[in-house]
Scaffold this active site. Structure first.
Site, PDB file in Angstrom:
ATOM      1  N   GLY A  81     -62.815  47.250  24.019  1.00 38.78           N
ATOM      2  CA  GLY A  81     -62.699  46.606  22.711  1.00 38.78           C
ATOM      3  C   GLY A  81     -63.760  45.548  22.482  1.00 38.78           C
ATOM      4  O   GLY A  81     -64.196  44.877  23.425  1.00 38.78           O
ATOM      5  N   ARG A 145     -64.417  53.705  24.969  1.00 32.25           N
ATOM      6  CA  ARG A 145     -63.311  53.514  25.917  1.00 32.25           C
ATOM      7  C   ARG A 145     -63.227  54.600  26.989  1.00 32.25           C
ATOM      8  O   ARG A 145     -62.216  54.692  27.696  1.00 32.25           O
ATOM      9  CB  ARG A 145     -61.984  53.443  25.162  1.00 32.25           C
ATOM     10  CG  ARG A 145     -61.766  52.147  24.388  1.00 32.25           C
ATOM     11  CD  ARG A 145     -60.302  51.912  24.111  1.00 32.25           C
ATOM     12  NE  ARG A 145     -60.084  50.712  23.326  1.00 32.25           N
ATOM     13  CZ  ARG A 145     -59.975  49.489  23.851  1.00 32.25           C
ATOM     14  NH1 ARG A 145     -60.083  49.305  25.149  1.00 32.25           N
ATOM     15  NH2 ARG A 145     -59.771  48.452  23.066  1.00 32.25           N
ATOM     16  N   ASP A 175     -60.615  44.283  32.416  1.00 31.83           N
ATOM     17  CA  ASP A 175     -60.162  44.509  33.791  1.00 31.83           C
ATOM     18  C   ASP A 175     -60.363  45.960  34.231  1.00 31.83           C
ATOM     19  O   ASP A 175     -60.835  46.217  35.347  1.00 31.83           O
ATOM     20  CB  ASP A 175     -58.706  44.045  33.988  1.00 31.83           C
ATOM     21  CG  ASP A 175     -57.749  44.614  32.956  1.00 31.83           C
ATOM     22  OD1 ASP A 175     -58.209  45.100  31.899  1.00 31.83           O
ATOM     23  OD2 ASP A 175     -56.531  44.590  33.192  1.00 31.83           O
ATOM     24  N   ASP A 176     -60.061  46.914  33.339  1.00 30.67           N
ATOM     25  CA  ASP A 176     -60.228  48.320  33.724  1.00 30.67           C
ATOM     26  C   ASP A 176     -61.695  48.662  33.957  1.00 30.67           C
ATOM     27  O   ASP A 176     -62.040  49.328  34.937  1.00 30.67           O
ATOM     28  CB  ASP A 176     -59.697  49.245  32.618  1.00 30.67           C
ATOM     29  CG  ASP A 176     -58.196  49.419  32.727  1.00 30.67           C
ATOM     30  OD1 ASP A 176     -57.630  49.004  33.762  1.00 30.67           O
ATOM     31  OD2 ASP A 176     -57.583  49.950  31.774  1.00 30.67           O
ATOM     32  N   LYS A 202     -65.257  40.505  29.976  1.00 27.89           N
ATOM     33  CA  LYS A 202     -65.105  40.549  28.518  1.00 27.89           C
ATOM     34  C   LYS A 202     -63.678  40.888  28.142  1.00 27.89           C
ATOM     35  O   LYS A 202     -63.070  41.727  28.807  1.00 27.89           O
ATOM     36  CB  LYS A 202     -66.039  41.632  27.964  1.00 27.89           C
ATOM     37  CG  LYS A 202     -65.860  41.945  26.513  1.00 27.89           C
ATOM     38  CD  LYS A 202     -65.590  43.419  26.223  1.00 27.89           C
ATOM     39  CE  LYS A 202     -64.231  43.875  26.670  1.00 27.89           C
ATOM     40  NZ  LYS A 202     -63.815  45.207  26.219  1.00 27.89           N
ATOM     41  N   THR A 203     -63.099  40.296  27.186  1.00 32.55           N
ATOM     42  CA  THR A 203     -61.904  40.723  26.452  1.00 32.55           C
ATOM     43  C   THR A 203     -61.324  39.543  25.682  1.00 32.55           C
ATOM     44  O   THR A 203     -61.152  38.449  26.246  1.00 32.55           O
ATOM     45  CB  THR A 203     -60.788  41.374  27.304  1.00 32.55           C
ATOM     46  OG1 THR A 203     -59.696  41.681  26.430  1.00 32.55           O
ATOM     47  CG2 THR A 203     -60.240  40.516  28.439  1.00 32.55           C
ATOM     48  N   ILE A 204     -61.048  39.783  24.408  1.00 35.73           N
ATOM     49  CA  ILE A 204     -60.435  38.714  23.608  1.00 35.73           C
ATOM     50  C   ILE A 204     -59.044  38.407  24.156  1.00 35.73           C
ATOM     51  O   ILE A 204     -58.513  37.333  23.943  1.00 35.73           O
ATOM     52  CB  ILE A 204     -60.338  39.077  22.110  1.00 35.73           C
ATOM     53  CG1 ILE A 204     -59.476  40.325  21.891  1.00 35.73           C
ATOM     54  CG2 ILE A 204     -61.706  39.226  21.486  1.00 35.73           C
ATOM     55  CD1 ILE A 204     -58.958  40.455  20.469  1.00 35.73           C
ATOM     56  N   ASP A 205     -58.429  39.383  24.857  1.00 38.75           N
ATOM     57  CA  ASP A 205     -57.040  39.223  25.315  1.00 38.75           C
ATOM     58  C   ASP A 205     -56.864  38.067  26.309  1.00 38.75           C
ATOM     59  O   ASP A 205     -55.756  37.582  26.503  1.00 38.75           O
ATOM     60  CB  ASP A 205     -56.533  40.514  25.974  1.00 38.75           C
ATOM     61  CG  ASP A 205     -56.390  41.646  24.976  1.00 38.75           C
ATOM     62  OD1 ASP A 205     -56.758  41.451  23.804  1.00 38.75           O
ATOM     63  OD2 ASP A 205     -55.913  42.730  25.362  1.00 38.75           O
ATOM     64  N   TYR A 243     -42.057  31.558   1.330  1.00 37.50           N
ATOM     65  CA  TYR A 243     -42.219  32.724   2.208  1.00 37.50           C
ATOM     66  C   TYR A 243     -42.093  32.378   3.685  1.00 37.50           C
ATOM     67  O   TYR A 243     -42.575  31.332   4.132  1.00 37.50           O
ATOM     68  CB  TYR A 243     -43.605  33.359   2.032  1.00 37.50           C
ATOM     69  CG  TYR A 243     -43.807  34.093   0.737  1.00 37.50           C
ATOM     70  CD1 TYR A 243     -42.895  35.050   0.288  1.00 37.50           C
ATOM     71  CD2 TYR A 243     -44.942  33.838  -0.031  1.00 37.50           C
ATOM     72  CE1 TYR A 243     -43.119  35.723  -0.902  1.00 37.50           C
ATOM     73  CE2 TYR A 243     -45.167  34.514  -1.219  1.00 37.50           C
ATOM     74  CZ  TYR A 243     -44.246  35.452  -1.646  1.00 37.50           C
ATOM     75  OH  TYR A 243     -44.461  36.112  -2.823  1.00 37.50           O
ATOM     76  N   MET A 250     -53.179  40.210  18.047  1.00 37.19           N
ATOM     77  CA  MET A 250     -53.673  41.159  19.032  1.00 37.19           C
ATOM     78  C   MET A 250     -53.565  40.616  20.455  1.00 37.19           C
ATOM     79  O   MET A 250     -53.487  39.404  20.673  1.00 37.19           O
ATOM     80  CB  MET A 250     -55.135  41.476  18.735  1.00 37.19           C
ATOM     81  CG  MET A 250     -55.468  42.918  18.911  1.00 37.19           C
ATOM     82  SD  MET A 250     -57.182  43.222  18.517  1.00 37.19           S
ATOM     83  CE  MET A 250     -57.000  44.791  17.694  1.00 37.19           C
ATOM     84  N   GLY A 251     -53.619  41.515  21.373  1.00 38.81           N
ATOM     85  CA  GLY A 251     -53.466  41.202  22.793  1.00 38.81           C
ATOM     86  C   GLY A 251     -52.566  42.283  23.333  1.00 38.81           C
ATOM     87  O   GLY A 251     -51.337  42.177  23.243  1.00 38.81           O
ATOM     88  N   GLU A 311     -48.809  41.078  20.285  1.00 41.76           N
ATOM     89  CA  GLU A 311     -48.885  42.527  20.058  1.00 41.76           C
ATOM     90  C   GLU A 311     -48.095  43.338  21.092  1.00 41.76           C
ATOM     91  O   GLU A 311     -47.476  44.342  20.776  1.00 41.76           O
ATOM     92  CB  GLU A 311     -50.368  42.943  20.108  1.00 41.76           C
ATOM     93  CG  GLU A 311     -50.615  44.406  19.850  1.00 41.76           C
ATOM     94  CD  GLU A 311     -52.088  44.800  20.027  1.00 41.76           C
ATOM     95  OE1 GLU A 311     -52.920  43.960  20.414  1.00 41.76           O
ATOM     96  OE2 GLU A 311     -52.391  45.968  19.792  1.00 41.76           O
ATOM     97  N   TYR A 421     -58.409  42.833  14.376  1.00 41.57           N
ATOM     98  CA  TYR A 421     -59.791  43.237  14.103  1.00 41.57           C
ATOM     99  C   TYR A 421     -60.555  42.144  13.348  1.00 41.57           C
ATOM    100  O   TYR A 421     -61.772  42.101  13.397  1.00 41.57           O
ATOM    101  CB  TYR A 421     -59.792  44.576  13.348  1.00 41.57           C
ATOM    102  CG  TYR A 421     -59.086  45.644  14.164  1.00 41.57           C
ATOM    103  CD1 TYR A 421     -59.726  46.236  15.256  1.00 41.57           C
ATOM    104  CD2 TYR A 421     -57.771  46.000  13.903  1.00 41.57           C
ATOM    105  CE1 TYR A 421     -59.072  47.167  16.046  1.00 41.57           C
ATOM    106  CE2 TYR A 421     -57.105  46.929  14.698  1.00 41.57           C
ATOM    107  CZ  TYR A 421     -57.762  47.503  15.760  1.00 41.57           C
ATOM    108  OH  TYR A 421     -57.116  48.409  16.561  1.00 41.57           O
ATOM    109  N   ARG A 424     -62.354  40.098  16.260  1.00 38.83           N
ATOM    110  CA  ARG A 424     -63.037  40.649  17.443  1.00 38.83           C
ATOM    111  C   ARG A 424     -64.563  40.686  17.322  1.00 38.83           C
ATOM    112  O   ARG A 424     -65.259  40.781  18.319  1.00 38.83           O
ATOM    113  CB  ARG A 424     -62.546  42.079  17.728  1.00 38.83           C
ATOM    114  CG  ARG A 424     -61.122  42.137  18.191  1.00 38.83           C
ATOM    115  CD  ARG A 424     -60.825  43.386  18.950  1.00 38.83           C
ATOM    116  NE  ARG A 424     -61.337  44.578  18.306  1.00 38.83           N
ATOM    117  CZ  ARG A 424     -61.121  45.807  18.744  1.00 38.83           C
ATOM    118  NH1 ARG A 424     -60.383  45.972  19.831  1.00 38.83           N
ATOM    119  NH2 ARG A 424     -61.590  46.854  18.130  1.00 38.83           N
TER     120      ARG A 424
END
Ligand code: FBP
Length: 546
Positions: A81, A145, A175-176, A202-205, A243, A250-251, A311, A421, A424
């Site tokens: 991602g 991916r 990680d992967d 790397k990863t926004i997560d 409201y 995300m994550g 998420e 999105y 990112r």
């Protein structure tokens, strides 16, 4: 690119900061080696699988003399991602390699691992790289991916490297992807290719971190973008006072993004999946506790609020975990029969009949739209795509049901959002621009030092860049064995939110006050120009953890 925005023009001139050792010496640094390292768990198994890269020392770069290096060719890919700052990793790597020897060449393989496997690349030159400095996105060479996870693919990568005389590959991924980088490094040694493999986190997560990798790049910018949006929504909610906003963030798995955004904005509620799992909170209990917040606020005249939802939540709720696992098994056994059912209702009935009574009851409790999402989208392994489940709408529906059943009328008008999105590919914050450039530059120094099986590491990053340290961490050090798709495999351990860590504890200490009051914080947009306390501030998570 024919036209660029005024901000892009101004950002192109930004010179990212480097750790002092790289500022002084460029990529000509000495690798100071620490003690031999160990994997985080399953040491014997990891050692047996990675005999040549296991136990390598962690490296810290210190000033060294410039030395002559032969020209080399290096390949780079972006994997997984998008995350803000990827272009700066490549820029830093490019500049570092040119610093080592101006004749060095950088091949940008296109579309992630596929580019390496199928030999699709562009040769990166100064003019091309310059267009992408300090910009968001991965469009410079695009991402993908595809997993680099078997010998057939490794052999193709080795052939690509051989065809272009490439002696080092840099994998920028999560990680992967870095797990795969570790296996690829061992493959390259086993097959005596002489190709070095270096990873970048790397990863926004934010779930690729440990004692040595303080944060993955992209988390800083993405959480700042989401927090800006959340802050804007809070101000809107507090202005109109009509409201309740349910915002999914995300994550894929860990709740770091939701937690960081909560610390930056002070919502009325924020669910942390790791806490839900630890306390075995059911969906009903979650809905009950959120309903209580809605009702309590209504009593004070506050018919508005903001709820943050990670998420990955549904995979951490025990009965949903069990239901998803059962559906996955069922669909792998009876896929044809399931597909043959004529309607969505018939499909649901077919599944329900084949589930245990408990799982069938959970499925029966879900709103129809959510039930259909659960049974609809499948990932390439045929599994339920949990990230497509609209948890924010699920929670709204469960709360609505409870509110309708109350003896007195409570106003509950809602808006559902999903922020992912939107953040990112944002232009990297100063932090991510600096951190990413430093990671790429450090990767060039690791290549120059002849290392393989390492992750580029820039440390002490909660301090100003003038105190940052550069080095490398053996990829094997982050690994353990996990059971995935029916077998035990070596993987980099995912970092979930630690419930005894300072970020969670800080949140937990304040959440009751945030639930009932109007304590919103409005962080505003990322600032690129101005005082350092505004432009260079790090995330709350990083600040609290270090
Ligand atoms: P990475 O782990 O590859 O960095 O991707 C993270 C992520 O942004 C998750 O937060 C999200 O669940 C997922 O990617 C979305 O994937 P896709 O881009 O394929 O829709």
């Amino acid at each position: 690119m024919t036209q660029i925005s005024a901000l892009q023009k101004a950002r192109a001139a930004y010179a990212p900061k480097l750790p002092p050792v790289l500022n002084e010496c460029g990529p000509f640094v000495k690798a100071l080696e620490g003690e031999p390292t160990q994997s985080v768990a399953d040491q014997d198994k990891i050692k047996a699988l990675f005999p040549d890269t296991y136990g390598l020392p962690a490296i810290k770069f210190v000033p060294g003399k410039s030395f002559e290096t032969k020209p080399i060719n290096v390949g780079v890919i972006l994997s997984g991602g998008q995350a803000p700052g990827g272009h700066n990793v490549i820029s830093g790597l490019f500049d570092g390699l040119k610093g080592l020897n101006p004749a060095n060449q950088l091949f940008g393989f296109l579309g992630g691992p596929d580019g390496l496997i199928n030999d699709k690349y562009i040769l990166l030159d100064e003019k091309f790289v310059d267009q992408y400095r300090n910009t968001g996105g991965f469009d410079m060479i695009c991402s993908g991916r595809t997993k680099l996870d078997d010998d057939e693919k490794f052999a193709k990568v080795a052939a690509t490297c051989k065809a272009h005389g490439i002696s080092a590959v840099v994998i920028i991924g999560g990680d992967d992807s870095n797990t795969n980088a570790c296996t690829l490094a061992q493959y390259m040694i086993d097959h005596k290719t002489g190709v070095q493999v270096i990873g970048c986190p790397k990863t926004i997560d934010g779930d690729l971190k440990n004692a040595w990798i303080e944060v993955s790049f992209g988390f800083d910018t993405a959480t700042k973008v989401y927090s800006e949006l959340i802050g804007n929504i809070m101000r809107d909610a507090n202005s109109a006072r009509k409201y309740w906003h349910f915002i999914k963030l995300m994550g894929r798995s860990a709740s770091h993004i939701a937690l960081e955004c909560a610390l930056q904005t002070h919502p009325n509620a924020c669910i942390i999946s790791e806490e839900v799992e630890q306390k075995k909170t059911s969906l009903d209990e979650l809905a009950d506790s959120l309903t209580k917040i809605v009702v309590d606020r209504a009593e004070k005249g506050f018919n508005f609020g903001v709820v943050l939802i990670p998420e990955g939540l549904v995979e951490f709720v025990p009965e949903m975990q069990s239901l998803i696992a059962a559906i996955n098994d069922l669909l792998s056994e009876k896929a044809a029969e399931f597909e043959a059912q004529p309607t969505k209702d018939a499909k649901a009935e077919f599944i329900s009949k084949n589930l245990s009574a408990e799982n069938a009851a959970t499925l029966g409790k879900l709103p129809v739209a959510i039930r259909d999402q659960l049974l609809g989208d499948r990932d390439p392994h045929g599994n339920v795509q949990v990230s497509k489940i609209e948890t924010e709408k699920l929670l709204i529906a469960l709360i609505e049901k409870r509110i309708k059943a109350l003896p007195k009328k409570v106003k509950f008008s809602t808006q559902a959002h999903f922020f992912g999105y939107e953040g990112r590919c944002a232009a990297p914050s100063n932090f991510d621009a600096d951190y990413c450039y430093s990671l790429g530059y450090t990767a060039s120094a690791l290549i120059g030092a002849g290392k393989t099986g390492y992750m580029s590491s820039v440390r002490n990053i909660s301090c100003p860049a003038s105190e940052w340290e550069a080095g490398g961490i053996p990829l094997t050090m982050m690994m353990n064995m996990e059971h995935r798709h029916g077998k035990d495999v070596p993987v980099i351990k995912k970092a979930l939110v630690e419930l005894d860590g300072k970020p969670f504890k800080t949140f937990a200490a304040s959440r009751d006050a945030w639930a009932t009051g109007v304590d919103y914080l409005y962080p505003g947009p990322i600032q690129y120009f101005g005082p350092a306390e505004v432009c260079d501030r790090v995330t709350k998570t990083l600040e609290l953890e270090h």
